[in-house]
Design a protein around this motif. Structure first.
Motif, PDB file in Angstrom:
ATOM      1  N   ALA A   1       0.816  -1.220   0.000  1.00  0.00           N
ATOM      2  CA  ALA A   1       0.000   0.000   0.000  1.00  0.00           C
ATOM      3  C   ALA A   1       0.847   1.267   0.000  1.00  0.00           C
ATOM      4  O   ALA A   1       0.332   2.349  -0.276  1.00  0.00           O
ATOM      5  CB  ALA A   1      -0.928   0.003   1.211  1.00  0.00           C
ATOM      6  N   VAL A   2       2.143   1.153   0.319  1.00  0.00           N
ATOM      7  CA  VAL A   2       3.026   2.315   0.306  1.00  0.00           C
ATOM      8  C   VAL A   2       3.258   2.743  -1.136  1.00  0.00           C
ATOM      9  O   VAL A   2       3.507   1.910  -2.023  1.00  0.00           O
ATOM     10  CB  VAL A   2       4.369   1.988   0.995  1.00  0.00           C
ATOM     11  N   ASP A   3       3.163   4.030  -1.374  1.00  0.00           N
ATOM     12  CA  ASP A   3       3.293   4.560  -2.730  1.00  0.00           C
ATOM     13  C   ASP A   3       4.632   4.155  -3.350  1.00  0.00           C
ATOM     14  O   ASP A   3       5.676   4.215  -2.702  1.00  0.00           O
ATOM     15  CB  ASP A   3       3.174   6.090  -2.701  1.00  0.00           C
ATOM     16  N   LYS A   4       4.588   3.732  -4.607  1.00  0.00           N
ATOM     17  CA  LYS A   4       5.809   3.293  -5.285  1.00  0.00           C
ATOM     18  C   LYS A   4       6.808   4.424  -5.456  1.00  0.00           C
ATOM     19  O   LYS A   4       8.010   4.179  -5.607  1.00  0.00           O
ATOM     20  CB  LYS A   4       5.454   2.691  -6.643  1.00  0.00           C
ATOM     21  N   GLY A   5       6.309   5.656  -5.443  1.00  0.00           N
ATOM     22  CA  GLY A   5       7.233   6.782  -5.549  1.00  0.00           C
ATOM     23  C   GLY A   5       8.212   6.838  -4.386  1.00  0.00           C
ATOM     24  O   GLY A   5       9.344   7.317  -4.541  1.00  0.00           O
ATOM     25  N   GLN A   6       7.778   6.370  -3.212  1.00  0.00           N
ATOM     26  CA  GLN A   6       8.677   6.326  -2.066  1.00  0.00           C
ATOM     27  C   GLN A   6       9.855   5.380  -2.336  1.00  0.00           C
ATOM     28  O   GLN A   6      11.006   5.679  -2.012  1.00  0.00           O
ATOM     29  CB  GLN A   6       7.907   5.861  -0.826  1.00  0.00           C
ATOM     30  N   THR A   7       9.549   4.228  -2.917  1.00  0.00           N
ATOM     31  CA  THR A   7      10.599   3.265  -3.249  1.00  0.00           C
ATOM     32  C   THR A   7      11.545   3.829  -4.305  1.00  0.00           C
ATOM     33  O   THR A   7      12.783   3.694  -4.202  1.00  0.00           O
ATOM     34  CB  THR A   7       9.964   1.962  -3.762  1.00  0.00           C
ATOM     35  N   GLU A   8      10.990   4.468  -5.305  1.00  0.00           N
ATOM     36  CA  GLU A   8      11.833   5.035  -6.361  1.00  0.00           C
ATOM     37  C   GLU A   8      12.727   6.136  -5.816  1.00  0.00           C
ATOM     38  O   GLU A   8      13.904   6.252  -6.203  1.00  0.00           O
ATOM     39  CB  GLU A   8      10.939   5.569  -7.480  1.00  0.00           C
ATOM     40  N   ALA A   9      12.190   6.957  -4.904  1.00  0.00           N
ATOM     41  CA  ALA A   9      13.011   8.004  -4.301  1.00  0.00           C
ATOM     42  C   ALA A   9      14.134   7.403  -3.465  1.00  0.00           C
ATOM     43  O   ALA A   9      15.258   7.920  -3.453  1.00  0.00           O
ATOM     44  CB  ALA A   9      12.139   8.916  -3.431  1.00  0.00           C
TER      45      ALA A   9
ATOM     46  N   ILE B   1      12.192   3.422   5.060  1.00  0.00           N
ATOM     47  CA  ILE B   1      11.171   4.112   4.267  1.00  0.00           C
ATOM     48  C   ILE B   1       9.838   3.379   4.271  1.00  0.00           C
ATOM     49  O   ILE B   1       8.794   3.950   4.599  1.00  0.00           O
ATOM     50  CB  ILE B   1      11.661   4.294   2.810  1.00  0.00           C
ATOM     51  N   VAL B   2       9.857   2.098   3.929  1.00  0.00           N
ATOM     52  CA  VAL B   2       8.608   1.384   3.648  1.00  0.00           C
ATOM     53  C   VAL B   2       7.893   0.959   4.928  1.00  0.00           C
ATOM     54  O   VAL B   2       6.720   1.284   5.137  1.00  0.00           O
ATOM     55  CB  VAL B   2       8.881   0.167   2.749  1.00  0.00           C
ATOM     56  N   LEU B   3       8.588   0.220   5.816  1.00  0.00           N
ATOM     57  CA  LEU B   3       7.918  -0.322   6.993  1.00  0.00           C
ATOM     58  C   LEU B   3       7.323   0.754   7.917  1.00  0.00           C
ATOM     59  O   LEU B   3       6.207   0.583   8.417  1.00  0.00           O
ATOM     60  CB  LEU B   3       8.879  -1.221   7.774  1.00  0.00           C
ATOM     61  N   PRO B   4       8.043   1.877   8.183  1.00  0.00           N
ATOM     62  CA  PRO B   4       7.406   2.902   9.035  1.00  0.00           C
ATOM     63  C   PRO B   4       6.094   3.434   8.465  1.00  0.00           C
ATOM     64  O   PRO B   4       5.160   3.720   9.214  1.00  0.00           O
ATOM     65  CB  PRO B   4       8.479   4.001   9.093  1.00  0.00           C
ATOM     66  N   GLN B   5       6.011   3.573   7.148  1.00  0.00           N
ATOM     67  CA  GLN B   5       4.762   4.050   6.547  1.00  0.00           C
ATOM     68  C   GLN B   5       3.693   2.956   6.523  1.00  0.00           C
ATOM     69  O   GLN B   5       2.494   3.240   6.632  1.00  0.00           O
ATOM     70  CB  GLN B   5       5.028   4.544   5.126  1.00  0.00           C
ATOM     71  N   ALA B   6       4.137   1.710   6.380  1.00  0.00           N
ATOM     72  CA  ALA B   6       3.181   0.605   6.353  1.00  0.00           C
ATOM     73  C   ALA B   6       2.565   0.343   7.719  1.00  0.00           C
ATOM     74  O   ALA B   6       1.521  -0.301   7.807  1.00  0.00           O
ATOM     75  CB  ALA B   6       3.866  -0.661   5.841  1.00  0.00           C
ATOM     76  N   LEU B   7       3.201   0.848   8.784  1.00  0.00           N
ATOM     77  CA  LEU B   7       2.680   0.610  10.130  1.00  0.00           C
ATOM     78  C   LEU B   7       1.256   1.114  10.296  1.00  0.00           C
ATOM     79  O   LEU B   7       0.465   0.539  11.052  1.00  0.00           O
ATOM     80  CB  LEU B   7       3.585   1.272  11.166  1.00  0.00           C
ATOM     81  N   ARG B   8       0.917   2.222   9.621  1.00  0.00           N
ATOM     82  CA  ARG B   8      -0.426   2.785   9.754  1.00  0.00           C
ATOM     83  C   ARG B   8      -1.490   1.811   9.266  1.00  0.00           C
ATOM     84  O   ARG B   8      -2.635   1.857   9.712  1.00  0.00           O
ATOM     85  CB  ARG B   8      -0.512   4.100   8.978  1.00  0.00           C
ATOM     86  N   ILE B   9      -1.113   0.937   8.341  1.00  0.00           N
ATOM     87  CA  ILE B   9      -2.051  -0.053   7.823  1.00  0.00           C
ATOM     88  C   ILE B   9      -1.944  -1.362   8.600  1.00  0.00           C
ATOM     89  O   ILE B   9      -2.923  -2.080   8.757  1.00  0.00           O
ATOM     90  CB  ILE B   9      -1.779  -0.299   6.323  1.00  0.00           C
ATOM     91  N   ILE B  10      -0.754  -1.639   9.126  1.00  0.00           N
ATOM     92  CA  ILE B  10      -0.520  -2.917   9.795  1.00  0.00           C
ATOM     93  C   ILE B  10      -1.094  -2.930  11.208  1.00  0.00           C
ATOM     94  O   ILE B  10      -1.610  -3.953  11.668  1.00  0.00           O
ATOM     95  CB  ILE B  10       0.995  -3.219   9.826  1.00  0.00           C
TER      96      ILE B  10
ATOM     97  N   ASP C   1       0.366  10.755  12.530  1.00  0.00           N
ATOM     98  CA  ASP C   1       1.467  10.969  11.578  1.00  0.00           C
ATOM     99  C   ASP C   1       1.057  10.675  10.143  1.00  0.00           C
ATOM    100  O   ASP C   1       1.881  10.755   9.238  1.00  0.00           O
ATOM    101  CB  ASP C   1       2.665  10.074  11.942  1.00  0.00           C
ATOM    102  N   ALA C   2      -0.189  10.273   9.965  1.00  0.00           N
ATOM    103  CA  ALA C   2      -0.628   9.895   8.631  1.00  0.00           C
ATOM    104  C   ALA C   2      -0.703  11.117   7.727  1.00  0.00           C
ATOM    105  O   ALA C   2      -0.821  12.253   8.174  1.00  0.00           O
ATOM    106  CB  ALA C   2      -2.001   9.211   8.694  1.00  0.00           C
ATOM    107  N   VAL C   3      -0.653  10.847   6.445  1.00  0.00           N
ATOM    108  CA  VAL C   3      -0.793  11.921   5.461  1.00  0.00           C
ATOM    109  C   VAL C   3      -2.235  12.386   5.456  1.00  0.00           C
ATOM    110  O   VAL C   3      -3.166  11.601   5.373  1.00  0.00           O
ATOM    111  CB  VAL C   3      -0.372  11.419   4.070  1.00  0.00           C
ATOM    112  N   ARG C   4      -2.430  13.671   5.573  1.00  0.00           N
ATOM    113  CA  ARG C   4      -3.770  14.239   5.636  1.00  0.00           C
ATOM    114  C   ARG C   4      -3.988  15.145   4.425  1.00  0.00           C
ATOM    115  O   ARG C   4      -3.059  15.734   3.882  1.00  0.00           O
ATOM    116  CB  ARG C   4      -3.953  15.050   6.923  1.00  0.00           C
ATOM    117  N   LEU C   5      -5.223  15.268   4.046  1.00  0.00           N
ATOM    118  CA  LEU C   5      -5.597  16.159   2.953  1.00  0.00           C
ATOM    119  C   LEU C   5      -6.293  17.375   3.526  1.00  0.00           C
ATOM    120  O   LEU C   5      -7.286  17.269   4.238  1.00  0.00           O
ATOM    121  CB  LEU C   5      -6.522  15.436   1.968  1.00  0.00           C
TER     122      LEU C   5
END
Length: 304
Positions: A180-188, A203-212, A284-288
């Motif tokens: 679910a983590v945006d692929k742009g994060q991996t590319e960066a 990069i990936v696991l800290p952001q995935a925590l919100r879903i896990i 810490d989640a991304v908000r709109l």
């Protein structure tokens, strides 16, 4: 759809009273459900064959309290084991190596396809296959040896059986969070020269925590109740101790109520802690933030 909240005015500017619709069907259904629930509760509470004084007495019994503590220990250790293995298996499942993907898929298929009760009994009776557990350094005579019956106690069997089974479910949860983590994060991360391991860890696991985290909390709560199966291997948990007591005094229903009350209490505490964790990581989640018809992405503040 826009809901009008302003009062309706007549020609003179006076608010027109609005008649509220009475939903008789809803009230009748609610009354019927409440009546049935109250009737069932009344039948249990006033049942002459149920001694509530014994329920109160055994709520704080030393054996029950010891079983509660063992239940918490098994749940925490098995969940920690399952989470660590689940992360490893999820990474293997996402690997480009077909062998690692196949092994991870086989692990998930096997442990999700066999009942937990069977796994508990298997680990508890491991001595039938391996009377001794040997840890030996290859090409040397140095090693350690243990009696399997002494190692595979009820607690150890419960920890392995529940932990390994839970790892299969955690693996799929972690895999979904990683994907679910945006692929742009991996590319960066690749553009910055990060290794795959560092990219996953930083990069990936800290952001995935919100879903896990939310399903992980649910699995832990489920684990609290699943530990009741440990009584088949005499793990000295809450259900095991409660069953040993009612086998001696024949207070079956009273002890089952005692165990249920403790399970509900532990579940309530775990649910509260899960909510706190979700709020903590959700902040810490991304908000709109919407303004002027545009959506701006707001990221958490970077730490030094």
């Amino acid at each position: 759809m826009t809901v009008r909240t302003e009062p309706i005015l007549d020609a003179t500017g006076t608010p027109v009273p609005v008649a509220r619709t009475l939903h008789w069907g809803r009230w009748a259904g609610a009354a019927a459900a409440l009546a049935v629930a109250g009737w069932l509760a009344y039948l249990v509470v006033v049942n002459p064959r149920l001694d509530w004084s014994k329920v109160v007495e055994y709520l704080a019994d030393d054996r029950i309290l010891a079983g509660v503590w063992v239940t918490i220990e098994i749940s925490v250790v098995a969940t920690a084991l399952g989470l660590v293995l689940g992360v490893l298996i999820a990474i293997m499942r996402l690997s480009y190596n077909p062998v690692l993907r196949g092994l991870a898929g086989g692990y998930i298929w096997f442990f999700r396809g066999t009942p937990v009760l069977v796994q508990l009994i298997f680990w508890y009776n491991l001595a039938y296959l391996f009377p001794e557990l040997v840890l030996k350094i290859p090409f040397t005579m140095i090693g350690l040896k243990w009696d399997t019956n002494e190692v595979m106690t009820g607690f150890t069997s419960a920890m392995l059986g529940l932990g390994l089974n839970l790892a299969a479910y955690f693996a799929e949860t972690v895999r979904a969070g990683i994907q679910a983590v945006d692929k742009g994060q991996t590319e960066a991360a690749y553009a910055l020269g990060m290794t795959p391991a560092k990219r996953m860890r930083v990069i990936v696991l800290p952001q995935a925590l919100r879903i896990i985290i939310p399903p992980t909390g649910n699995e832990f709560i489920s684990m609290l109740k699943t530990t009741s199966l440990v009584y088949v291997v005499a793990g000295h948990d809450l259900m095991t101790n409660a069953s040993q007591i009612y086998k001696a005094n024949n207070l079956i229903m009273e002890l089952l109520i005692v165990a249920s009350l403790w399970y509900m209490l532990m579940t309530a505490v775990a649910t509260f802690l899960q909510g706190r964790l979700e709020r903590r990581f959700g902040s810490d989640a991304v908000r709109l933030v919407r303004g002027g018809g545009l959506a701006a992405r707001v990221l958490p503040k970077a730490t030094a």
